[in-house]
Write a protein that holds these residues in place. Structure first.
Motif, PDB file in Angstrom:
ATOM      1  N   LEU A  24       0.861  -1.174   0.000  1.00  0.00           N
ATOM      2  CA  LEU A  24       0.000   0.000   0.000  1.00  0.00           C
ATOM      3  C   LEU A  24       0.898   1.226   0.000  1.00  0.00           C
ATOM      4  CD1 LEU A  24      -2.827   1.262   0.182  1.00  0.00           C
ATOM      5  CD2 LEU A  24      -2.635   1.119   2.677  1.00  0.00           C
ATOM      6  N   GLU A  25       0.953   1.890  -1.155  1.00  0.00           N
ATOM      7  CA  GLU A  25       1.863   3.012  -1.343  1.00  0.00           C
ATOM      8  C   GLU A  25       3.284   2.567  -1.001  1.00  0.00           C
ATOM      9  OE1 GLU A  25       0.179   6.226   0.921  1.00  0.00           O
ATOM     10  OE2 GLU A  25      -1.379   6.607  -0.597  1.00  0.00           O
ATOM     11  N   ASN A  26       3.897   3.129   0.038  1.00  0.00           N
ATOM     12  CA  ASN A  26       5.287   2.791   0.360  1.00  0.00           C
ATOM     13  C   ASN A  26       5.411   1.723   1.437  1.00  0.00           C
ATOM     14  OD1 ASN A  26       6.247   4.779  -1.439  1.00  0.00           O
ATOM     15  ND2 ASN A  26       6.087   6.360   0.137  1.00  0.00           N
ATOM     16  N   ASP A  27       4.296   1.154   1.863  1.00  0.00           N
ATOM     17  CA  ASP A  27       4.300   0.206   2.974  1.00  0.00           C
ATOM     18  C   ASP A  27       4.065  -1.229   2.479  1.00  0.00           C
ATOM     19  OD1 ASP A  27       4.474   2.518   4.460  1.00  0.00           O
ATOM     20  OD2 ASP A  27       2.349   2.512   5.013  1.00  0.00           O
ATOM     21  N   ALA A  28       4.612  -2.186   3.226  1.00  0.00           N
ATOM     22  CA  ALA A  28       4.323  -3.609   3.007  1.00  0.00           C
ATOM     23  C   ALA A  28       3.455  -4.093   4.166  1.00  0.00           C
ATOM     24  CB  ALA A  28       5.607  -4.422   2.936  1.00  0.00           C
ATOM     25  N   LEU A  29       2.391  -4.823   3.839  1.00  0.00           N
ATOM     26  CA  LEU A  29       1.459  -5.329   4.844  1.00  0.00           C
ATOM     27  C   LEU A  29       1.505  -6.854   4.819  1.00  0.00           C
ATOM     28  CD1 LEU A  29      -1.583  -3.009   3.965  1.00  0.00           C
ATOM     29  CD2 LEU A  29       0.341  -2.523   5.485  1.00  0.00           C
ATOM     30  N   LEU A  30       1.900  -7.464   5.924  1.00  0.00           N
ATOM     31  CA  LEU A  30       2.002  -8.912   6.008  1.00  0.00           C
ATOM     32  C   LEU A  30       0.959  -9.440   6.977  1.00  0.00           C
ATOM     33  CD1 LEU A  30       5.143  -7.714   5.808  1.00  0.00           C
ATOM     34  CD2 LEU A  30       5.672 -10.132   5.917  1.00  0.00           C
ATOM     35  N   LYS A  31       0.177 -10.398   6.521  1.00  0.00           N
ATOM     36  CA  LYS A  31      -0.746 -11.093   7.399  1.00  0.00           C
ATOM     37  C   LYS A  31      -0.037 -12.328   7.922  1.00  0.00           C
ATOM     38  CE  LYS A  31      -5.309 -13.316   7.609  1.00  0.00           C
ATOM     39  NZ  LYS A  31      -6.508 -13.724   6.836  1.00  0.00           N
ATOM     40  N   LEU A  32       0.186 -12.371   9.244  1.00  0.00           N
ATOM     41  CA  LEU A  32       0.939 -13.443   9.878  1.00  0.00           C
ATOM     42  C   LEU A  32       0.020 -14.298  10.732  1.00  0.00           C
ATOM     43  CD1 LEU A  32       4.022 -11.382  11.139  1.00  0.00           C
ATOM     44  CD2 LEU A  32       3.786 -12.601   8.979  1.00  0.00           C
ATOM     45  N   LEU A  40      -1.693 -22.273  24.230  1.00  0.00           N
ATOM     46  CA  LEU A  40      -1.991 -20.890  23.861  1.00  0.00           C
ATOM     47  C   LEU A  40      -2.755 -20.860  22.550  1.00  0.00           C
ATOM     48  CD1 LEU A  40       1.463 -19.231  24.641  1.00  0.00           C
ATOM     49  CD2 LEU A  40      -0.636 -19.004  25.965  1.00  0.00           C
ATOM     50  N   PRO A  41      -3.743 -19.975  22.409  1.00  0.00           N
ATOM     51  CA  PRO A  41      -4.515 -19.925  21.166  1.00  0.00           C
ATOM     52  C   PRO A  41      -3.683 -19.404  20.001  1.00  0.00           C
ATOM     53  CG  PRO A  41      -5.107 -18.088  22.588  1.00  0.00           C
ATOM     54  CD  PRO A  41      -4.200 -18.978  23.399  1.00  0.00           C
ATOM     55  N   ASN A  42      -3.969 -19.940  18.819  1.00  0.00           N
ATOM     56  CA  ASN A  42      -3.348 -19.395  17.624  1.00  0.00           C
ATOM     57  C   ASN A  42      -3.860 -17.975  17.394  1.00  0.00           C
ATOM     58  OD1 ASN A  42      -2.125 -21.881  17.253  1.00  0.00           O
ATOM     59  ND2 ASN A  42      -3.730 -22.617  15.882  1.00  0.00           N
ATOM     60  N   GLN A  43      -3.035 -17.148  16.754  1.00  0.00           N
ATOM     61  CA  GLN A  43      -3.402 -15.758  16.552  1.00  0.00           C
ATOM     62  C   GLN A  43      -3.045 -15.303  15.147  1.00  0.00           C
ATOM     63  OE1 GLN A  43      -1.914 -13.127  19.591  1.00  0.00           O
ATOM     64  NE2 GLN A  43      -2.566 -14.455  21.271  1.00  0.00           N
ATOM     65  N   VAL A  44      -3.687 -14.214  14.715  1.00  0.00           N
ATOM     66  CA  VAL A  44      -3.400 -13.599  13.429  1.00  0.00           C
ATOM     67  C   VAL A  44      -3.018 -12.145  13.683  1.00  0.00           C
ATOM     68  CG1 VAL A  44      -4.258 -13.000  11.144  1.00  0.00           C
ATOM     69  CG2 VAL A  44      -5.025 -15.119  12.256  1.00  0.00           C
ATOM     70  N   TRP A  45      -1.913 -11.736  13.105  1.00  0.00           N
ATOM     71  CA  TRP A  45      -1.411 -10.384  13.272  1.00  0.00           C
ATOM     72  C   TRP A  45      -1.125  -9.765  11.910  1.00  0.00           C
ATOM     73  CZ3 TRP A  45       0.079  -7.824  17.996  1.00  0.00           C
ATOM     74  CH2 TRP A  45      -0.167  -8.573  19.143  1.00  0.00           C
ATOM     75  N   GLN A  46      -1.190  -8.456  11.854  1.00  0.00           N
ATOM     76  CA  GLN A  46      -0.707  -7.743  10.674  1.00  0.00           C
ATOM     77  C   GLN A  46       0.585  -7.030  11.043  1.00  0.00           C
ATOM     78  OE1 GLN A  46      -3.108  -5.418   7.709  1.00  0.00           O
ATOM     79  NE2 GLN A  46      -2.047  -3.676   8.622  1.00  0.00           N
ATOM     80  N   ALA A  47       1.623  -7.289  10.271  1.00  0.00           N
ATOM     81  CA  ALA A  47       2.895  -6.584  10.425  1.00  0.00           C
ATOM     82  C   ALA A  47       2.990  -5.563   9.304  1.00  0.00           C
ATOM     83  CB  ALA A  47       4.066  -7.550  10.370  1.00  0.00           C
ATOM     84  N   THR A  48       3.088  -4.313   9.665  1.00  0.00           N
ATOM     85  CA  THR A  48       3.208  -3.238   8.679  1.00  0.00           C
ATOM     86  C   THR A  48       4.647  -2.747   8.665  1.00  0.00           C
ATOM     87  OG1 THR A  48       0.926  -2.532   9.077  1.00  0.00           O
ATOM     88  CG2 THR A  48       2.385  -0.959   7.977  1.00  0.00           C
ATOM     89  N   VAL A  49       5.278  -2.823   7.498  1.00  0.00           N
ATOM     90  CA  VAL A  49       6.634  -2.308   7.317  1.00  0.00           C
ATOM     91  C   VAL A  49       6.495  -0.941   6.665  1.00  0.00           C
ATOM     92  CG1 VAL A  49       8.927  -2.764   6.390  1.00  0.00           C
ATOM     93  CG2 VAL A  49       7.422  -4.685   6.966  1.00  0.00           C
ATOM     94  N   LYS A  50       6.668   0.101   7.458  1.00  0.00           N
ATOM     95  CA  LYS A  50       6.487   1.457   6.954  1.00  0.00           C
ATOM     96  C   LYS A  50       7.673   1.876   6.092  1.00  0.00           C
ATOM     97  CE  LYS A  50       3.603   3.887   8.063  1.00  0.00           C
ATOM     98  NZ  LYS A  50       2.272   4.138   7.458  1.00  0.00           N
TER      99      LYS A  50
END
Length: 204
Positions: A24-32, A40-50
Motif C-alpha cells: 500500500l503506497e510505500n508500505d508492506a502489509l504482512l498477514k501473519l 496458547l490460542p493461535n493468533q493472526v497479526w498484521q505486520a506493517t513495514v512502513k
C-alpha cells in the motif's frame, strides 16, 4: 506478540506463517498466522513495514514449514547498506601467503560472519574474490565501513596488506545518505527493512 514467542513451542508443531503480502503506497502489509503449538490460542497479526526500502522473500512459507521465530533488529549488517558511511578498501603489495589460500580463508570468514544473507559479491570488486586477492594493488571492495573494516582486518590477518580510503565521490554519496533509523524483520529465509515496524492483532 513477543510474549507469545517466549511461551510457544514452535520446535514441534508451531510456526509463523505469512498468509498474505500486500503493498500500500510505500508500505508492506504482512498477514501473519501464529500457530503456537501449545495450549496458547493461535493468533493472526498484521505486520506493517512502513516505508519499506529492501526485502527478500522466500516462497517456502507457502508450504507447511513456517518460520520458527520473528527476529527484529535496529542494528544489523543488512541495515548497514542504508545507515552506515560507505568507503573503499584497497590492497597494496604482494601477499605473504598464496592467493588461493587467502581467497579460501577469506570466503570462510565471510560465511561465518555474514552467512547467506550478504552474498560475497555484494561489495567485493566486480572481478570476483579470487581476482581481487591476486591484485598487487587496487580496489578490493566498496561498501559500508562496518563491513569493510571486517574485510580489512581479515586481509591483514591473512598477510594481504589492506587499507580503507574514502574518495571524493563516496564522500558526496555519504552526505546524501538517509541516516534515519531503520528496522529489520527476519522470518527464517525472508526479511523486510523499513523505517518502522507496526504489529496489530486482527480477527481471524
Amino acid at each position: 506478540m513477543l510474549e507469545i514467542f517466549q511461551d510457544a513451542d514452535f520446535e514441534s508443531m508451531g510456526g509463523v506463517f505469512i498468509e498474505r503480502l500486500d503493498y500500500l503506497e510505500n508500505d508492506a502489509l504482512l498477514k501473519l498466522r501464529i500457530k503456537t503449538g501449545s495450549e496458547l490460542p493461535n493468533q493472526v497479526w498484521q505486520a506493517t513495514v512502513k516505508d519499506i526500502i529492501s526485502e527478500k522473500i522466500s516462497r517456502s512459507w507457502v508450504y507447511d514449514n513456517g518460520a520458527n521465530n520473528i527476529e527484529i533488529y535496529n542494528d544489523h549488517y543488512l541495515l548497514w547498506e542504508f545507515t552506515d558511511q560507505h568507503t573503499e578498501l584497497y590492497v597494496n603489495g604482494a601477499a605473504e601467503n598464496i592467493s588461493e589460500y587467502i581467497g579460501a580463508r577469506f570466503y570462510e570468514m565471510h560465511i561465518a560472519n555474514f552467512g547467506d544473507w550478504l552474498p560475497l559479491e555484494t561489495y567485493v570488486n566486480g572481478g570476483g574474490l579470487f581476482a581481487a586477492v591476486q591484485m598487487l594493488q587496487g580496489l578490493f571492495a566498496r561498501g559500508p565501513k562496518k563491513v569493510l573494516s571486517q574485510y580489512e582486518k581479515w586481509l591483514n590477518q591473512l598477510g594481504k596488506l589492506a587499507y580503507t580510503f574514502e574518495s571524493d565521490g563516496l564522500a558526496a554519496h555519504n552526505t546524501r545518505k538517509d541516516s534515519s533509523d531503520l528496522q529489520l524483520m527476519i522470518l527464517d529465509d525472508s526479511f523486510f527493512i523499513g523505517k518502522r515496524l507496526i504489529f496489530t492483532r486482527i480477527d481471524d
